[in-house]
Enzyme design. Structure first.
Site, PDB file in Angstrom:
ATOM      1  N   ARG A   1       0.812  -1.225   0.000  1.00  0.00           N
ATOM      2  CA  ARG A   1       0.000   0.000   0.000  1.00  0.00           C
ATOM      3  C   ARG A   1       0.840   1.267   0.000  1.00  0.00           C
ATOM      4  O   ARG A   1       0.472   2.258  -0.614  1.00  0.00           O
ATOM      5  CB  ARG A   1      -0.930   0.011   1.224  1.00  0.00           C
TER       6      ARG A   1
ATOM      7  N   ARG B   1     -10.564   4.542  -1.606  1.00  0.00           N
ATOM      8  CA  ARG B   1      -9.439   3.983  -0.846  1.00  0.00           C
ATOM      9  C   ARG B   1      -8.882   5.013   0.131  1.00  0.00           C
ATOM     10  O   ARG B   1      -8.870   6.215  -0.160  1.00  0.00           O
ATOM     11  CB  ARG B   1      -8.322   3.524  -1.781  1.00  0.00           C
TER      12      ARG B   1
ATOM     13  N   LEU C   1      -6.074   7.025   1.984  1.00  0.00           N
ATOM     14  CA  LEU C   1      -4.762   7.532   1.586  1.00  0.00           C
ATOM     15  C   LEU C   1      -3.805   7.509   2.777  1.00  0.00           C
ATOM     16  O   LEU C   1      -4.203   7.792   3.912  1.00  0.00           O
ATOM     17  CB  LEU C   1      -4.903   8.962   1.055  1.00  0.00           C
TER      18      LEU C   1
ATOM     19  N   ASN D   1     -12.903  16.030   0.677  1.00  0.00           N
ATOM     20  CA  ASN D   1     -13.730  14.853   0.364  1.00  0.00           C
ATOM     21  C   ASN D   1     -15.191  15.193   0.613  1.00  0.00           C
ATOM     22  O   ASN D   1     -15.510  16.059   1.422  1.00  0.00           O
ATOM     23  CB  ASN D   1     -13.329  13.681   1.272  1.00  0.00           C
ATOM     24  N   THR D   2     -16.071  14.486  -0.090  1.00  0.00           N
ATOM     25  CA  THR D   2     -17.488  14.517   0.259  1.00  0.00           C
ATOM     26  C   THR D   2     -17.905  13.121   0.679  1.00  0.00           C
ATOM     27  O   THR D   2     -17.491  12.126   0.080  1.00  0.00           O
ATOM     28  CB  THR D   2     -18.363  15.027  -0.909  1.00  0.00           C
ATOM     29  N   HIS D   3     -18.735  13.086   1.744  1.00  0.00           N
ATOM     30  CA  HIS D   3     -19.127  11.799   2.328  1.00  0.00           C
ATOM     31  C   HIS D   3     -20.641  11.797   2.529  1.00  0.00           C
ATOM     32  O   HIS D   3     -21.196  12.767   3.062  1.00  0.00           O
ATOM     33  CB  HIS D   3     -18.404  11.601   3.662  1.00  0.00           C
TER      34      HIS D   3
ATOM     35  N   GLY E   1      -7.304   9.763   9.238  1.00  0.00           N
ATOM     36  CA  GLY E   1      -8.306   8.779   9.647  1.00  0.00           C
ATOM     37  C   GLY E   1      -9.305   8.477   8.547  1.00  0.00           C
ATOM     38  O   GLY E   1      -9.201   8.962   7.415  1.00  0.00           O
TER      39      GLY E   1
ATOM     40  N   ASP F   1     -12.554   9.311   7.274  1.00  0.00           N
ATOM     41  CA  ASP F   1     -13.616  10.325   7.316  1.00  0.00           C
ATOM     42  C   ASP F   1     -13.640  11.091   8.638  1.00  0.00           C
ATOM     43  O   ASP F   1     -14.723  11.402   9.164  1.00  0.00           O
ATOM     44  CB  ASP F   1     -14.981   9.669   7.027  1.00  0.00           C
TER      45      ASP F   1
END
Ligand code: GAR
Length: 190
Positions: free
Chosen positions: A66, A92, A94, A106-108, A142, A144
């Protein structure tokens, strides 16, 4: 000069498409200079190519481990000199080395800190709540867990299944994310 966005995606790319559409307006203040993926030939890359955006693919299975994969991904991203890296359904985690190297957003599809991870919509339904939502956040080391930039609630309606709820969440998510990216780019470029 517009801000330089590198967008990473793993799936259908409807979020990437919303960003491409917004960035087609010169007033948006940002351009998608490249799109990258961990899933070669995913629909998101087809959308990027159709928009004339350069793409790159870095598949985990092609690397020894990884960290080596993360290093290769980071080199591809860096080659496009992004002001902001935008995750758009990139599925994935990072490595810290990547998270520290770039500004990443990011959008979650949940109201974080509720329901982090890859199955946020399913998990919110299973919890039997009447509200979930969308969170735009900075990416940290972490899953999210990074600082929240903006959130919007979405009602869970009787009879919702994962597909119905996803459709309503994504309808709210796209303008929320596009507007957040626009504002972040203004702040980054001063
Ligand atoms: C988006 O709804 C995004 O919030 C979600 O994947 C979808 C991508 O859709 N991301 C996550 O769940 C990240 N944990 P798309 O492939 O159509 O853009």
């Amino acid at each position: 000069m517009p801000a330089r966005l590198v967008v990473l995606a793993s799936g259908s790319g409807s979020t990437l498409q919303a960003i491409l559409d917004a960035a087609a307006d010169p007033g948006f203040g940002a351009e998608v200079v490249a799109a990258g993926t961990d899933v070669k030939d995913c629909a998101a890359m087809v959308r990027a190519e159709a928009a004339g955006v350069p793409t790159f693919s870095v598949q985990l299975r092609d690397f020894a481990d990884r960290q080596v994969w993360n290093d290769a991904l980071a080199e591809q991203v860096a080659a496009h000199r992004p002001d902001l890296v935008v995750l758009a359904g990139f599925m994935r985690l990072l490595a810290p080395s990547v998270v520290r190297r770039f500004r990443i957003v990011n959008t979650h599809p949940a109201l974080l800190p509720a329901f982090p991870g890859a199955h946020a919509i399913r998990d919110a339904l299973a919890a039997g709540l009447d509200t979930t939502g969308v969170t735009v956040h900075w990416v940290d080391e972490g899953v999210d867990t990074g600082p929240v930039i903006t959130q919007t609630a979405v009602a869970i309606e009787p009879g919702d299944d994962e597909d119905r709820l996803r459709t309503r969440i994504q309808a709210v998510e796209k303008p929320l994310y596009v507007n957040a990216i626009r504002q972040l780019c203004q702040e980054i470029l001063g």
